[in-house]
Design a protein around this motif. Structure first.
Motif, PDB file in Angstrom:
ATOM      1  N   ALA A  88     -63.061  28.559 -10.864  1.00 13.73           N
ATOM      2  CA  ALA A  88     -62.132  29.191 -11.801  1.00 13.73           C
ATOM      3  C   ALA A  88     -60.690  29.170 -11.301  1.00 13.73           C
ATOM      4  O   ALA A  88     -59.745  29.210 -12.109  1.00 13.73           O
ATOM      5  N   ASP A  89     -60.512  29.101  -9.982  1.00 11.17           N
ATOM      6  CA  ASP A  89     -59.170  29.098  -9.387  1.00 11.17           C
ATOM      7  C   ASP A  89     -58.551  27.712  -9.542  1.00 11.17           C
ATOM      8  O   ASP A  89     -58.555  26.884  -8.633  1.00 11.17           O
ATOM      9  N   ARG A  90     -57.996  27.454 -10.699  1.00  8.41           N
ATOM     10  CA  ARG A  90     -57.539  26.107 -11.060  1.00  8.41           C
ATOM     11  C   ARG A  90     -56.433  25.572 -10.148  1.00  8.41           C
ATOM     12  O   ARG A  90     -56.401  24.385  -9.849  1.00  8.41           O
ATOM     13  N   ASN A  91     -55.522  26.426  -9.753  1.00  9.59           N
ATOM     14  CA  ASN A  91     -54.412  25.935  -8.927  1.00  9.59           C
ATOM     15  C   ASN A  91     -54.658  26.122  -7.429  1.00  9.59           C
ATOM     16  O   ASN A  91     -53.779  25.865  -6.609  1.00  9.59           O
ATOM     17  N   HIS A  92     -55.837  26.621  -7.092  1.00  3.62           N
ATOM     18  CA  HIS A  92     -56.266  26.750  -5.696  1.00  3.62           C
ATOM     19  C   HIS A  92     -55.294  27.580  -4.854  1.00  3.62           C
ATOM     20  O   HIS A  92     -55.025  27.256  -3.696  1.00  3.62           O
ATOM     21  N   ASP A  93     -54.795  28.670  -5.463  1.00  4.20           N
ATOM     22  CA  ASP A  93     -53.905  29.556  -4.705  1.00  4.20           C
ATOM     23  C   ASP A  93     -54.642  30.783  -4.173  1.00  4.20           C
ATOM     24  O   ASP A  93     -54.040  31.732  -3.722  1.00  4.20           O
ATOM     25  N   ARG A  94     -55.968  30.753  -4.262  1.00  5.55           N
ATOM     26  CA  ARG A  94     -56.848  31.810  -3.736  1.00  5.55           C
ATOM     27  C   ARG A  94     -56.747  33.117  -4.507  1.00  5.55           C
ATOM     28  O   ARG A  94     -57.118  34.179  -3.998  1.00  5.55           O
ATOM     29  N   THR A  95     -56.257  33.057  -5.715  1.00  7.43           N
ATOM     30  CA  THR A  95     -56.264  34.220  -6.602  1.00  7.43           C
ATOM     31  C   THR A  95     -56.634  33.757  -8.008  1.00  7.43           C
ATOM     32  O   THR A  95     -56.436  32.581  -8.354  1.00  7.43           O
ATOM     33  N   LEU A  96     -57.156  34.684  -8.795  1.00  2.00           N
ATOM     34  CA  LEU A  96     -57.482  34.401 -10.195  1.00  2.00           C
ATOM     35  C   LEU A  96     -56.566  35.210 -11.099  1.00  2.00           C
ATOM     36  O   LEU A  96     -56.375  36.406 -10.890  1.00  2.00           O
ATOM     37  N   THR A  97     -56.018  34.555 -12.107  1.00  2.00           N
ATOM     38  CA  THR A  97     -55.183  35.211 -13.107  1.00  2.00           C
ATOM     39  C   THR A  97     -55.951  35.316 -14.413  1.00  2.00           C
ATOM     40  O   THR A  97     -56.997  34.684 -14.596  1.00  2.00           O
ATOM     41  N   MET A 137     -59.424  32.932 -18.817  1.00  2.00           N
ATOM     42  CA  MET A 137     -59.593  32.440 -20.182  1.00  2.00           C
ATOM     43  C   MET A 137     -59.912  30.951 -20.195  1.00  2.00           C
ATOM     44  O   MET A 137     -60.728  30.485 -20.997  1.00  2.00           O
ATOM     45  N   LEU A 138     -59.294  30.181 -19.297  1.00  2.00           N
ATOM     46  CA  LEU A 138     -59.604  28.758 -19.217  1.00  2.00           C
ATOM     47  C   LEU A 138     -61.046  28.535 -18.763  1.00  2.00           C
ATOM     48  O   LEU A 138     -61.727  27.613 -19.247  1.00  2.00           O
ATOM     49  N   ASP A 139     -61.510  29.376 -17.858  1.00  2.00           N
ATOM     50  CA  ASP A 139     -62.904  29.294 -17.426  1.00  2.00           C
ATOM     51  C   ASP A 139     -63.821  29.603 -18.603  1.00  2.00           C
ATOM     52  O   ASP A 139     -64.871  28.966 -18.775  1.00  2.00           O
ATOM     53  N   GLY A 140     -63.407  30.564 -19.433  1.00  2.00           N
ATOM     54  CA  GLY A 140     -64.170  30.885 -20.633  1.00  2.00           C
ATOM     55  C   GLY A 140     -64.182  29.728 -21.619  1.00  2.00           C
ATOM     56  O   GLY A 140     -65.209  29.415 -22.219  1.00  2.00           O
ATOM     57  N   ASP A 141     -63.039  29.074 -21.797  1.00  2.00           N
ATOM     58  CA  ASP A 141     -62.953  27.911 -22.695  1.00  2.00           C
ATOM     59  C   ASP A 141     -63.932  26.819 -22.269  1.00  2.00           C
ATOM     60  O   ASP A 141     -64.620  26.212 -23.095  1.00  2.00           O
ATOM     61  N   ARG A 142     -63.954  26.552 -20.956  1.00  2.00           N
ATOM     62  CA  ARG A 142     -64.823  25.500 -20.441  1.00  2.00           C
ATOM     63  C   ARG A 142     -66.285  25.811 -20.699  1.00  2.00           C
ATOM     64  O   ARG A 142     -67.051  24.965 -21.183  1.00  2.00           O
ATOM     65  N   PHE A 143     -66.704  27.055 -20.406  1.00  2.00           N
ATOM     66  CA  PHE A 143     -68.105  27.418 -20.594  1.00  2.00           C
ATOM     67  C   PHE A 143     -68.453  27.482 -22.080  1.00  2.00           C
ATOM     68  O   PHE A 143     -69.550  27.087 -22.488  1.00  2.00           O
TER      69      PHE A 143
END
Length: 227
Positions: free
Chosen positions: A60-69, A74-80
């Protein structure tokens, strides 16, 4: 009257400040357990050293900054959502929700409680004809390991939502739109971010009831060894 209100507030303050004592972490390796993400995707253990929660987090951490926004939620929800929307019409209809319950995450099917004594018509509160939970409340709660009321996906998730997919049906019309699914993801992010930090680190995430139970079993096994 104003003094009385102030006095009550002062007396209540210490009680509000109380917190549960920290639970001991088992020093031995704890067996990994099934994890169901906030939007309902199952992550099953893949070996003894695997961490299903970490796998979800890193995905879910799309930009790999070690945090989730909230945006990443929502993007993780879109994918699933896209994986569940078999006909690609932008809605999850009852047969697709049933497919989720039957084939994708069958572990959640035990989310129905037995009718409580005296319950009208034998239906539990929060259910529609004993089959589908009503739309989730905005403020979902976290509960202790396998405490009374933790059912379905709630056993393997951060939030006690028995069916995370069906619960996204905010207007309860038996058709879950992509917009409803995104709104559910945003609401669940807010539930996990009561301090409104806007960015969740891995260490901020709670332990699921299944993780708590696995840790308790590890501690019990260790105590037994020491006897």
């Amino acid at each position: 009257m104003r003094r009385l209100v102030l006095l009550i507030a002062l007396l209540a303050a210490p009680a509000l400040a109380k917190s549960e004592p920290p639970v001991a972490t088992c020093p031995d390796p704890v067996a990994p357990v099934l994890f169901i993400s906030p939007i309902g995707e199952p992550f099953r253990p893949q070996g003894g050293n695997d961490d299903p929660v970490r796998r979800w987090f890193d995905q879910a951490d799309r930009n790999h900054d070690r945090t989730l926004t909230v945006g990443e939620f929502m993007l993780d929800g879109d994918r699933f959502f896209a994986t569940l929307d078999k006909d690609g019409n932008g809605e999850l209809l009852p047969d697709e929700v049933h497919g989720y319950e039957q084939d994708v995450a069958p572990e959640i099917r035990l989310y129905q409680r037995r009718p409580e004594p005296g319950a009208e018509g034998g239906k539990k509160a929060g259910a529609d004809d004993g089959q589908r939970p009503r739309a989730e409340r905005r403020r979902g709660g976290r509960t202790p390991a396998y405490a009374d009321g933790v059912i379905g996906a709630g056993r393997y998730a951060f939030l006690n939502i028995p069916n995370p997919v069906a619960a996204a049906d905010s207007d309860v019309n038996r058709a879950i739109t992509a917009r409803e699914f995104r709104a559910a993801a945003a609401a669940r992010f807010a539930d996990l971010d009561p301090g409104q930090t806007k960015a969740l680190s891995f260490d901020q995430l709670p332990k699921t009831p299944a993780q708590q139970a696995a840790n308790a079993a590890c501690l019990a096994k260790l105590r037994e060894k020491r006897r």
